[in-house]
Write an enzyme that holds these catalytic residues in place. Structure first.
Site, PDB file in Angstrom:
ATOM      1  N   HIS A  21       0.839  -1.199   0.000  1.00  8.10           N
ATOM      2  CA  HIS A  21       0.000   0.000   0.000  1.00  8.10           C
ATOM      3  C   HIS A  21       0.874   1.249   0.000  1.00  8.10           C
ATOM      4  O   HIS A  21       2.059   1.192   0.345  1.00  8.10           O
ATOM      5  CB  HIS A  21      -0.907   0.006   1.235  1.00  8.10           C
ATOM      6  CG  HIS A  21      -0.156   0.227   2.506  1.00  8.10           C
ATOM      7  ND1 HIS A  21       0.306  -0.794   3.300  1.00  8.10           N
ATOM      8  CD2 HIS A  21       0.241   1.377   3.114  1.00  8.10           C
ATOM      9  CE1 HIS A  21       0.943  -0.290   4.342  1.00  8.10           C
ATOM     10  NE2 HIS A  21       0.920   1.025   4.257  1.00  8.10           N
ATOM     11  N   HIS A  36       5.634   6.394  -1.107  1.00 14.03           N
ATOM     12  CA  HIS A  36       6.313   5.152  -1.478  1.00 14.03           C
ATOM     13  C   HIS A  36       5.439   3.946  -1.146  1.00 14.03           C
ATOM     14  O   HIS A  36       4.436   4.074  -0.421  1.00 14.03           O
ATOM     15  CB  HIS A  36       7.627   5.032  -0.713  1.00 14.03           C
ATOM     16  CG  HIS A  36       7.412   4.913   0.765  1.00 14.03           C
ATOM     17  ND1 HIS A  36       7.264   6.009   1.590  1.00 14.03           N
ATOM     18  CD2 HIS A  36       7.278   3.826   1.561  1.00 14.03           C
ATOM     19  CE1 HIS A  36       7.060   5.601   2.818  1.00 14.03           C
ATOM     20  NE2 HIS A  36       7.056   4.268   2.833  1.00 14.03           N
TER      21      HIS A  36
HETATM   22  P1  AMP Z   1       4.824   2.889   5.297  1.00 13.41           P
HETATM   23  O1  AMP Z   1       5.212   1.819   4.337  1.00 13.41           O
HETATM   24  O2  AMP Z   1       3.902   3.902   4.687  1.00 13.41           O
HETATM   25  O3  AMP Z   1       4.366   2.352   6.604  1.00 13.41           O
HETATM   26  O4  AMP Z   1       6.142   3.734   5.592  1.00 13.41           O
HETATM   27  C1  AMP Z   1       7.299   3.144   6.134  1.00 13.41           C
HETATM   28  C2  AMP Z   1       7.987   4.137   7.029  1.00 13.41           C
HETATM   29  O5  AMP Z   1       8.453   5.243   6.288  1.00 13.41           O
HETATM   30  C3  AMP Z   1       7.086   4.700   8.118  1.00 13.41           C
HETATM   31  O6  AMP Z   1       7.480   4.170   9.359  1.00 13.41           O
HETATM   32  C4  AMP Z   1       7.348   6.191   8.045  1.00 13.41           C
HETATM   33  O7  AMP Z   1       7.567   6.722   9.332  1.00 13.41           O
HETATM   34  C5  AMP Z   1       8.607   6.295   7.218  1.00 13.41           C
HETATM   35  N1  AMP Z   1       8.858   7.606   6.627  1.00 13.41           N
HETATM   36  C6  AMP Z   1       9.949   8.291   6.945  1.00 13.41           C
HETATM   37  N2  AMP Z   1       9.961   9.470   6.306  1.00 13.41           N
HETATM   38  C7  AMP Z   1       8.841   9.533   5.554  1.00 13.41           C
HETATM   39  C8  AMP Z   1       8.296  10.536   4.672  1.00 13.41           C
HETATM   40  N3  AMP Z   1       8.922  11.690   4.434  1.00 13.41           N
HETATM   41  N4  AMP Z   1       7.140  10.275   4.060  1.00 13.41           N
HETATM   42  C9  AMP Z   1       6.524   9.100   4.283  1.00 13.41           C
HETATM   43  N5  AMP Z   1       6.988   8.138   5.106  1.00 13.41           N
HETATM   44  C10 AMP Z   1       8.139   8.331   5.738  1.00 13.41           C
END
Ligand code: AMP
Length: 267
Positions: free
Chosen positions: A121, A209
């Site tokens: 996701h 991402h």
């Molecule tokens: P997710 O796959 O969306 O859970 O994201 C993985 C990790 O990326 C999360 O633990 C976020 O805290 C981290 N992350 C660090 N910096 C960013 C950023 N600028 N934008 C989005 N996610 C971030």
């Protein structure tokens, strides 16, 4: 990828669900013994990992650390607290599977112990904690606020490394190449909704991402070097596998809160 390619892809997607909401149901014995006549859309729910709910008290999750592979919780489980986040789903495809097997090979050589997500996701909010009685108003606020958003396309790009705020987990994720402006508008809209409920907003400089794999601890440097090497291979895979493998046609977004899943269709 040319705009022409993106438009051709857009033209391939015609189906448009009139359903507004996937589900607001709790885990129940009916859900555990699924009926054959359930709506096809609910198949999405089958693929989502269901936490270990206590059926006598569905709000309460039985916390067994062995089930989450040593990850530390960012917030304690408390009765009535529902972990909530809004996201765009990404269905795994052949190209992604091939990428994952390349990542697995390289990480083994480098001796990095990676774990892979089963479901993919793109986050549009952080995981926030919602009190149970606020679920319905929160979901309604999102529905009202994002009702004017159109479907759009996201094009995927190279691998990048992310770390959670507690620095307890490091992630390898696919960055996005196009779609940033719309994603940012969605985030601003969702931030407004979060603000109304006094919940924490998304990152000031979002780096959109799709996380593919993760490992325990701060392994940023190791994963950055891995990503550098893998990005060359990814470039080859992007040429080898058709463009559909590296696009997301965003037709709906989802809000997951505990074991409930809500769908918001875009125009
Ligand atoms: P997710 O796959 O969306 O859970 O994201 C993985 C990790 O990326 C999360 O633990 C976020 O805290 C981290 N992350 C660090 N910096 C960013 C950023 N600028 N934008 C989005 N996610 C971030």
């Amino acid at each position: 990828m040319s705009n022409k390619g993106a438009l051709a892809l857009l033209a391939q997607y015609e189906g448009d669900s009139s359903e507004d909401e996937v589900s607001g149901t709790r885990v129940s014995t009916k859900r555990l013994h699924r009926d054959d006549d359930e709506e096809p859309q609910n198949k999405r729910l089958e693929r989502l990992p269901v936490p270990n709910f206590n059926l006598n008290n569905p709000e309460e999750v039985v916390d067994d650390p062995t089930l989450h592979e040593g990850r530390l919780r960012s917030f304690p489980h408390e009765r009535g607290n529902w972990a909530t986040y809004v996201y765009i789903p990404y269905e795994a495809n052949e190209g992604l599977h091939r990428l994952i097997s390349r990542i697995a090979d390289s990480s083994q050589v480098e001796n990095i112990e990676l774990k892979y997500f089963d479901h993919f996701h793109l986050s549009l909010t952080r995981t926030v904690i919602l009190r149970h009685h606020l679920i319905e108003p929160f979901v309604n606020t999102i529905r009202e606020n994002i009702s004017h958003f159109n479907k759009f396309i996201i094009m995927l790009d190279g691998l990048e490394v992310y770390i959670n705020e507690e620095k307890t987990r490091t992630f390898l994720g696919l960055q996005i190449k196009t779609g940033y402006d719309t994603l940012l508008k969605l985030v601003q809209c969702l931030d407004h909704c979060l603000g109304e409920f006094k919940l924490e907003k998304f990152y000031e400089n979002p780096s959109f991402h799709i996380s593919i794999a993760w490992c325990l601890g701060d392994q940023t440097e190791k994963l950055k070097s891995l990503a550098r090497d893998l990005n060359q291979e990814l470039e080859q895979l992007m040429n080898e596998f058709s463009q559909e493998n590296w696009y997301i046609y965003v037709q709906e977004i989802f809000c997951r809160t505990g074991n409930k899943l809500f769908q918001f269709n875009l125009l």
